[in-house]
Design a protein around this motif. Sequence first.
Motif, mmCIF file in Angstrom:
data_model
loop_
_atom_site.group_PDB
_atom_site.id
_atom_site.type_symbol
_atom_site.label_atom_id
_atom_site.label_comp_id
_atom_site.label_asym_id
_atom_site.label_seq_id
_atom_site.Cartn_x
_atom_site.Cartn_y
_atom_site.Cartn_z
ATOM 1 N N LEU A 241 0.856 -1.178 0.000
ATOM 2 C CA LEU A 241 0.000 0.000 0.000
ATOM 3 C C LEU A 241 0.896 1.233 0.000
ATOM 4 C CD1 LEU A 241 -2.974 1.012 0.237
ATOM 5 C CD2 LEU A 241 -2.577 1.176 2.712
ATOM 6 N N PRO A 242 0.820 2.074 -1.031
ATOM 7 C CA PRO A 242 1.707 3.245 -1.088
ATOM 8 C C PRO A 242 1.420 4.210 0.051
ATOM 9 C CG PRO A 242 0.655 2.817 -3.217
ATOM 10 C CD PRO A 242 -0.041 1.957 -2.217
ATOM 11 N N PRO A 243 2.362 5.081 0.342
ATOM 12 C CA PRO A 243 2.129 6.093 1.384
ATOM 13 C C PRO A 243 1.067 7.091 0.945
ATOM 14 C CG PRO A 243 4.162 6.562 0.194
ATOM 15 C CD PRO A 243 3.691 5.213 -0.285
ATOM 16 N N ALA A 244 0.408 7.695 1.918
ATOM 17 C CA ALA A 244 -0.552 8.751 1.632
ATOM 18 C C ALA A 244 0.229 10.039 1.404
ATOM 19 C CB ALA A 244 -1.532 8.915 2.791
ATOM 20 N N ASP A 245 0.600 10.269 0.171
ATOM 21 C CA ASP A 245 1.473 11.384 -0.179
ATOM 22 C C ASP A 245 0.910 12.079 -1.418
ATOM 23 O OD1 ASP A 245 3.571 13.154 -0.277
ATOM 24 O OD2 ASP A 245 4.965 11.739 -1.212
ATOM 25 N N PRO A 246 -0.063 12.966 -1.237
ATOM 26 C CA PRO A 246 -0.710 13.581 -2.401
ATOM 27 C C PRO A 246 0.233 14.458 -3.203
ATOM 28 C CG PRO A 246 -1.392 14.683 -0.379
ATOM 29 C CD PRO A 246 -0.612 13.460 0.036
ATOM 30 N N GLU A 247 0.013 14.471 -4.509
ATOM 31 C CA GLU A 247 0.795 15.330 -5.398
ATOM 32 C C GLU A 247 0.397 16.795 -5.235
ATOM 33 O OE1 GLU A 247 3.112 14.736 -7.929
ATOM 34 O OE2 GLU A 247 3.384 12.638 -7.336
ATOM 35 N N ARG A 248 -0.860 17.009 -4.820
ATOM 36 C CA ARG A 248 -1.378 18.378 -4.683
ATOM 37 C C ARG A 248 -2.017 18.531 -3.314
ATOM 38 N NH1 ARG A 248 -2.200 16.117 -9.330
ATOM 39 N NH2 ARG A 248 -4.285 15.381 -8.845
ATOM 40 N N ASP A 249 -1.926 19.720 -2.715
ATOM 41 C CA ASP A 249 -2.360 19.934 -1.341
ATOM 42 C C ASP A 249 -3.841 19.624 -1.135
ATOM 43 O OD1 ASP A 249 0.194 20.733 -0.711
ATOM 44 O OD2 ASP A 249 -0.230 22.882 -0.880
ATOM 45 N N TRP A 250 -4.666 19.875 -2.149
ATOM 46 C CA TRP A 250 -6.113 19.746 -1.966
ATOM 47 C C TRP A 250 -6.628 18.337 -2.256
ATOM 48 C CZ3 TRP A 250 -7.839 17.988 -6.554
ATOM 49 C CH2 TRP A 250 -7.139 18.340 -7.707
ATOM 50 N N GLU A 251 -5.750 17.425 -2.699
ATOM 51 C CA GLU A 251 -6.215 16.098 -3.129
ATOM 52 C C GLU A 251 -6.983 15.361 -2.039
ATOM 53 O OE1 GLU A 251 -4.223 13.256 -6.081
ATOM 54 O OE2 GLU A 251 -2.564 14.457 -5.330
ATOM 55 N N CYS A 252 -6.511 15.408 -0.809
ATOM 56 C CA CYS A 252 -7.157 14.650 0.261
ATOM 57 C C CYS A 252 -8.583 15.143 0.519
ATOM 58 C CB CYS A 252 -6.340 14.734 1.545
ATOM 59 S SG CYS A 252 -4.748 13.885 1.441
ATOM 60 N N THR A 253 -8.784 16.445 0.430
ATOM 61 C CA THR A 253 -10.097 17.012 0.720
ATOM 62 C C THR A 253 -11.162 16.449 -0.201
ATOM 63 O OG1 THR A 253 -9.067 19.063 1.483
ATOM 64 C CG2 THR A 253 -11.410 19.157 0.917
#
Length: 370
Positions: A241-253
């Motif tokens: 399972l890859p790390p939770a490391d979004p490419e863009r700041d708003w991706e998680c929201t």
Amino acid sequence: MPPNNTNTESDPDRPVPEGTRDNVTEAITSHGFREWYDERQIEQNLLDGKPYFNGPSPRKPPDRHTPSKLLQCHRKALYARQNAPREGTTPDGIFWIGSTFEEDIIVPYLQDATPDGLYIQNSLWIDATVTVGDTEMRLRGATDPVVVTADGDPAILTEIKTTTDVDHLTEPKPHHKAQLHAYLYALNNEYDYPVTEGLIIYGSRKTLDIRVFQVTFDADFWQRVVDWMATQTAYEQGGELPPADPERDWECTYCSFKHRCGQADTPYQDIGPDGLLPVFDGYDRDTLTEYLDAHDDARLTPTLAHAYPELAAEYGVYDWSCPRCSETYAWDEFDWDGDTSNLPICPTCRRDGKLLTVSGPEPDEQLRDG
């Protein structure tokens, strides 16, 4: 002008027949609309010769990549590629607006704006390989409209996106640029002349204004994309399972998997792509049935059976289970109101003086024990 009435003997003062209004209000419902729209999409896909769109999407092999999914959070990409159940509501409306904007507005505009001797083709299919070390990866997908010669040779590619507004855009978004680069890379290798130019066209869903960015193939940027592909492939080949490391700041929201990932206010984190969250009821009906149809052994969790009782008989339901004593109970055994903040108490533990709530099976146990 009054409406045309073929019954010349009708009485304009005659009341609406009894029950008519009830019949109309019973027929026009949100669920009825969803069923009508889904059936309409099935018919359209068959008409377009694309029956493969009418079933669940197959899981992507680790070495297979789709241009539209490049340069995103690696964990989000894995969830999407492995058909993890999406949380919240599927944004069909945004997809429909994007498709309509392209077909009804941008394509006619391109046809009128393109110089003589050049034409617009709706799309070109790509199927290319990218090799990194000993790993050979495959890129497959279809472009947006392409400016072509009379012989159908591509001159300039386009990538069309809709957004809330275009006033804030000063450059193309990296994942859109990556998508266009994938098409340029594939077509450049297919034709015996350079295919290196494209336009990313953003359209506002509010004003219909557009903003256009010209993009030339950039080898350094493409290497960044290739490195991303190789990393994604390595994670999936290793079953990691890859790390939770979004490419863009708003991706998680705005992510459709933020609850199972651990980026939301629910007691879950680092959950793999399989299985439903045990006491989470934030899956919409269409997303849920798509997931269940894609996995023969999948069932509803007790929480979801209470939220969608009409699906319980069709798909089956896992039992409630107690994490302390391991006792199980039928999903409808408790007089429970569906409030996930007030789950049923395990009767066995209550007799032992322990007030522990029951839950559904953990995600990694569901398909295994289905």
